[in-house]
Design a protein around this motif. Structure first.
Motif, PDB file in Angstrom:
ATOM      1  N   LEU A  29      38.555  70.822 -60.132  1.00 51.13           N
ATOM      2  CA  LEU A  29      39.240  71.659 -59.134  1.00 51.13           C
ATOM      3  C   LEU A  29      39.127  71.058 -57.878  1.00 51.13           C
ATOM      4  O   LEU A  29      38.186  71.038 -57.103  1.00 51.13           O
ATOM      5  N   LEU A  30      40.295  70.328 -57.549  1.00 55.06           N
ATOM      6  CA  LEU A  30      40.562  69.503 -56.060  1.00 55.06           C
ATOM      7  C   LEU A  30      40.157  70.431 -55.058  1.00 55.06           C
ATOM      8  O   LEU A  30      39.793  70.038 -53.997  1.00 55.06           O
ATOM      9  N   THR A  31      40.811  71.668 -55.099  1.00 54.38           N
ATOM     10  CA  THR A  31      40.391  72.538 -53.722  1.00 54.38           C
ATOM     11  C   THR A  31      38.911  72.625 -53.556  1.00 54.38           C
ATOM     12  O   THR A  31      38.470  72.786 -52.305  1.00 54.38           O
ATOM     13  N   TYR A  32      38.077  72.918 -54.464  1.00 59.52           N
ATOM     14  CA  TYR A  32      36.542  72.748 -54.257  1.00 59.52           C
ATOM     15  C   TYR A  32      36.227  71.581 -53.940  1.00 59.52           C
ATOM     16  O   TYR A  32      35.188  71.492 -53.000  1.00 59.52           O
ATOM     17  N   GLU A  33      36.530  70.520 -54.574  1.00 61.33           N
ATOM     18  CA  GLU A  33      36.164  69.156 -54.203  1.00 61.33           C
ATOM     19  C   GLU A  33      36.223  68.634 -52.630  1.00 61.33           C
ATOM     20  O   GLU A  33      35.490  68.236 -52.017  1.00 61.33           O
ATOM     21  N   GLU A  34      37.671  69.128 -52.460  1.00 64.04           N
ATOM     22  CA  GLU A  34      38.081  68.811 -50.921  1.00 64.04           C
ATOM     23  C   GLU A  34      37.083  69.581 -50.014  1.00 64.04           C
ATOM     24  O   GLU A  34      36.743  68.810 -48.713  1.00 64.04           O
ATOM     25  N   SER A  35      36.691  70.920 -50.220  1.00 67.84           N
ATOM     26  CA  SER A  35      35.842  71.698 -49.376  1.00 67.84           C
ATOM     27  C   SER A  35      34.396  71.071 -49.290  1.00 67.84           C
ATOM     28  O   SER A  35      33.699  71.476 -48.406  1.00 67.84           O
ATOM     29  N   GLN A  36      34.073  70.294 -50.158  1.00 71.83           N
ATOM     30  CA  GLN A  36      32.764  69.592 -50.158  1.00 71.83           C
ATOM     31  C   GLN A  36      32.892  68.340 -49.583  1.00 71.83           C
ATOM     32  O   GLN A  36      31.700  67.499 -50.009  1.00 71.83           O
ATOM     33  N   THR A  37      34.003  67.587 -49.344  1.00 71.73           N
ATOM     34  CA  THR A  37      34.104  66.305 -48.835  1.00 71.73           C
ATOM     35  C   THR A  37      33.949  66.011 -47.497  1.00 71.73           C
ATOM     36  O   THR A  37      34.735  66.494 -46.547  1.00 71.73           O
ATOM     37  N   ARG A  38      32.990  65.221 -46.858  1.00 74.76           N
ATOM     38  CA  ARG A  38      32.585  65.109 -45.665  1.00 74.76           C
ATOM     39  C   ARG A  38      32.216  63.752 -45.113  1.00 74.76           C
ATOM     40  O   ARG A  38      31.737  63.026 -45.934  1.00 74.76           O
ATOM     41  N   GLN A  39      32.056  63.487 -43.985  1.00 75.73           N
ATOM     42  CA  GLN A  39      31.488  62.331 -43.057  1.00 75.73           C
ATOM     43  C   GLN A  39      30.116  62.726 -42.878  1.00 75.73           C
ATOM     44  O   GLN A  39      29.687  64.034 -42.572  1.00 75.73           O
ATOM     45  N   VAL A  40      29.217  61.912 -42.836  1.00 71.47           N
ATOM     46  CA  VAL A  40      27.789  62.142 -42.273  1.00 71.47           C
ATOM     47  C   VAL A  40      27.497  60.961 -41.415  1.00 71.47           C
ATOM     48  O   VAL A  40      28.225  59.795 -41.230  1.00 71.47           O
ATOM     49  N   PRO A  41      26.378  61.163 -40.627  1.00 79.35           N
ATOM     50  CA  PRO A  41      25.983  60.396 -39.709  1.00 79.35           C
ATOM     51  C   PRO A  41      25.299  59.021 -40.134  1.00 79.35           C
ATOM     52  O   PRO A  41      25.015  58.881 -41.100  1.00 79.35           O
ATOM     53  N   ARG A  42      25.760  57.650 -39.596  1.00 78.66           N
ATOM     54  CA  ARG A  42      25.167  56.601 -39.995  1.00 78.66           C
ATOM     55  C   ARG A  42      25.489  56.306 -41.344  1.00 78.66           C
ATOM     56  O   ARG A  42      24.930  55.224 -41.999  1.00 78.66           O
ATOM     57  N   ALA A  43      26.718  56.575 -41.846  1.00 76.44           N
ATOM     58  CA  ALA A  43      27.173  56.048 -43.056  1.00 76.44           C
ATOM     59  C   ALA A  43      28.705  56.193 -43.162  1.00 76.44           C
ATOM     60  O   ALA A  43      29.235  57.217 -42.577  1.00 76.44           O
ATOM     61  N   ASP A  44      29.457  55.055 -43.491  1.00 80.23           N
ATOM     62  CA  ASP A  44      30.695  54.757 -43.655  1.00 80.23           C
ATOM     63  C   ASP A  44      31.449  55.539 -44.600  1.00 80.23           C
ATOM     64  O   ASP A  44      30.780  55.920 -45.855  1.00 80.23           O
ATOM     65  N   GLY A  45      32.587  56.175 -44.342  1.00 74.12           N
ATOM     66  CA  GLY A  45      33.571  56.705 -45.331  1.00 74.12           C
ATOM     67  C   GLY A  45      33.009  58.257 -45.496  1.00 74.12           C
ATOM     68  O   GLY A  45      32.465  58.923 -44.837  1.00 74.12           O
ATOM     69  N   TRP A  46      33.919  58.604 -46.577  1.00 72.53           N
ATOM     70  CA  TRP A  46      33.657  60.332 -46.665  1.00 72.53           C
ATOM     71  C   TRP A  46      33.161  60.429 -48.095  1.00 72.53           C
ATOM     72  O   TRP A  46      33.283  59.601 -49.147  1.00 72.53           O
ATOM     73  N   PHE A  47      32.289  61.377 -48.246  1.00 72.09           N
ATOM     74  CA  PHE A  47      31.211  61.754 -49.374  1.00 72.09           C
ATOM     75  C   PHE A  47      31.728  62.884 -49.879  1.00 72.09           C
ATOM     76  O   PHE A  47      31.678  63.976 -49.174  1.00 72.09           O
ATOM     77  N   ASN A  48      31.633  62.964 -51.265  1.00 72.81           N
ATOM     78  CA  ASN A  48      31.897  64.146 -52.026  1.00 72.81           C
ATOM     79  C   ASN A  48      30.363  64.839 -52.176  1.00 72.81           C
ATOM     80  O   ASN A  48      29.752  64.290 -52.759  1.00 72.81           O
ATOM     81  N   LEU A  49      29.990  65.739 -51.396  1.00 73.14           N
ATOM     82  CA  LEU A  49      28.697  66.003 -51.316  1.00 73.14           C
ATOM     83  C   LEU A  49      28.304  67.183 -52.304  1.00 73.14           C
ATOM     84  O   LEU A  49      27.229  68.069 -51.998  1.00 73.14           O
ATOM     85  N   SER A  50      29.162  67.472 -53.161  1.00 73.42           N
ATOM     86  CA  SER A  50      28.629  68.577 -54.192  1.00 73.42           C
ATOM     87  C   SER A  50      28.097  67.791 -55.651  1.00 73.42           C
ATOM     88  O   SER A  50      27.533  68.490 -56.423  1.00 73.42           O
ATOM     89  N   THR A  51      28.242  66.646 -55.471  1.00 74.91           N
ATOM     90  CA  THR A  51      27.515  65.916 -56.875  1.00 74.91           C
ATOM     91  C   THR A  51      27.656  64.216 -56.461  1.00 74.91           C
ATOM     92  O   THR A  51      28.117  63.754 -55.457  1.00 74.91           O
TER      93      THR A  51
END
Length: 464
Positions: A248-270
């Motif tokens: 369900l990409l709408t859900y996954e997109e909502s949980q995809t974020r950048q974080v301090p001191r780490a490169d890139g985008w992370f899916n933080l749901s799993t």
């Protein structure tokens, strides 16, 4: 004439963003009737705390890189589809127990660290073979998992409801919180594996073999601690990671974020999302989404995949050949693996691509019985694993893990096993809403099979 080496021209990679998947064809996605409600729910989801951390994700990626090189073994297992009603302490505890028991068998027999990844805390969406289901002349939207709609065959239950995504996030958070509390509280302490025992242990045909392993590990731990004169605190807890099919990409997109001191985008749901076989189109929305996240990822590989298509998929998902980044989970079926897996192994090995090969012996072996139950035969599951080890050895590649649908409950969903379950047994305790799962006894049998099979084989690449 110059003999200088000419570097190949790398293709231009299109810019990526968490929502760039929306420009590609998206399959297996529900149609929400109220677009305003959907937008409101997605805004709410984006503001909720993440379920995992980037540090945990990167730690798992390193462990998967070790499994890729034969220095560890991946055990990935859990429910085919979680349901909201099963978010209970007993269900979660029993699921954790069977994964701990299996990992204990694997550690003892393989003499390797085991990477424990659960199909839980987010496995709420399921792909379907058709958008609609018809019963008695009535057609309704298919049940796509509790994150989308309800399994009851009524018009109201089958309407996709975006608020279910918020409920799924909450259930996933509850599951992760309880798992972390159990582990931090000493539940996974190797000094006390008796904490993990389920009711079947004394009656199981495999009880003696399992208890022998428990005793041997306990003796080894006590002997080592006597020698070093202190308790080994590292044995008091283990790392557990989560995974789910990011459908369900709408859900996954909502949980995809950048974080301090780490490169890139992370899916933080799993920690470890994967692409299913139905959504692995190179030009599709799911591959587009996955290529941009920094998590370790996997893709299911079926018998219809060609070597060329697989190599192009690897190029898209792991263009930098990053260790631990990409898992290929082959799910062929016992009757097709011997013909369809070797060409893929040869192509990937020949091109020198670094991937983690994992065997899913479940999904290619699903069938329906004469009394109407969807099931799998234990002997087919066992034989596909055995063939997978042999085929990897013959190809000079390495099988680095298994991917199983299992439960810690005493269900009767798969035929065979130590108790030789028959079609008549299925009606006794069949609980799955989607696919049949190994029960706890059958799961432990699989762990023992892996030890006997892999433990008796030399590593084809000589690194373990």
């Amino acid at each position: 004439m110059s003999s200088a080496r000419v570097e190949p021209i790398r293709p231009i990679v299109a810019p990526w963003a968490p929502d760039s998947w929306r420009t590609r064809p998206a399959v297996q996605m529900p149609t929400y009737p109220d677009k305003g409600e959907l937008a409101s729910c997605l805004d709410e989801l984006k503001a909720l705390p993440p379920l995992v951390t980037s540090r945990e994700i990167l730690g798992l990626k390193q462990q998967l890189a070790d499994a890729q090189e034969g220095r560890a073994f991946l055990l990935q297992g859990g429910d085919c589809a979680e349901t909201f009603s099963q978010c209970s302490s007993d269900t979660i505890t029993n699921r954790l127990k069977v994964l701990l028991q299996m990992s204990l068998v694997l550690v003892h027999g393989l003499k390797l660290p085991v990477v424990r990844v659960g199909r839980f805390a987010g496995q709420y969406a399921k792909p379907r073979s058709a958008d609609a289901e018809t019963r008695d002349g009535i057609s309704l939207p298919s049940y796509r998992g509790d994150i989308v709609n309800s399994p009851e065959f009524t018009e109201v239950a089958r309407i996709p409801d975006p608020r279910r995504m918020i409920k799924a996030h909450a259930r996933s958070a509850m599951t992760m919180n309880f798992v972390r509390s159990l582990i931090d509280g000493g539940f996974a302490d190797l000094h006390h594996p008796e904490f993990w025992e389920l009711g079947w242990v004394e009656q199981s045909p495999n009880a003696a073999e399992y208890q022998k392993m428990v005793t041997a590990i306990g003796d080894a731990v006590r002997f080592t601690e006597i020698l070093i004169g202190r308790r080994m605190q590292s044995l008091s807890r283990v790392a557990f990671y989560t995974s789910h099919e990011a459908l369900l990409l709408t859900y996954e997109e909502s949980q995809t974020r950048q974080v301090p001191r780490a490169d890139g985008w992370f899916n933080l749901s799993t920690h470890f999302p994967w692409i299913g076989m139905r959504t692995a189109d190179l030009d599709g929305a799911h591959v587009e989404y996955f290529r941009g996240i920094a998590n370790p990822i996997a893709v299911k590989v079926g018998p219809g995949v060609t070597p060329d298509a697989l190599l192009r998929l690897i190029d898209a998902l792991n263009p930098d050949d990053e260790p631990g980044r990409l898992g290929l989970i082959h799910r062929m079926g016992v009757g097709r693996i011997a013909d369809n897996l070797p060409p893929l192994l040869d192509a990937v090995r020949r091109e020198g691509r670094r991937v983690l090969w994992v065997c899913d012996p479940m999904h290619g072996n699903t069938e329906s019985t004469s009394n109407g139950y969807k099931t799998r035969r234990f002997k087919n599951i066992r034989e596909e694993i055995e063939q997978a080890f042999d085929l990897h050895a013959a190809a000079g590649t390495r099988l680095g893990g298994v991917h199983l649908e299992l439960t810690g409950e005493n269900v009767t969903e798969c035929l065979g096993g130590a108790r030789q379950l028959t079609e008549a047994d299925l009606q006794r305790d069949y609980r799955s809403t989607v696919d049949p799962r190994l029960n706890y006894e059958q799961s432990l049998e699989i762990a023992m099979l892996i030890v006997r099979k892999r433990g008796g084989m030399s590593d084809p690449q000589g690194d373990s």
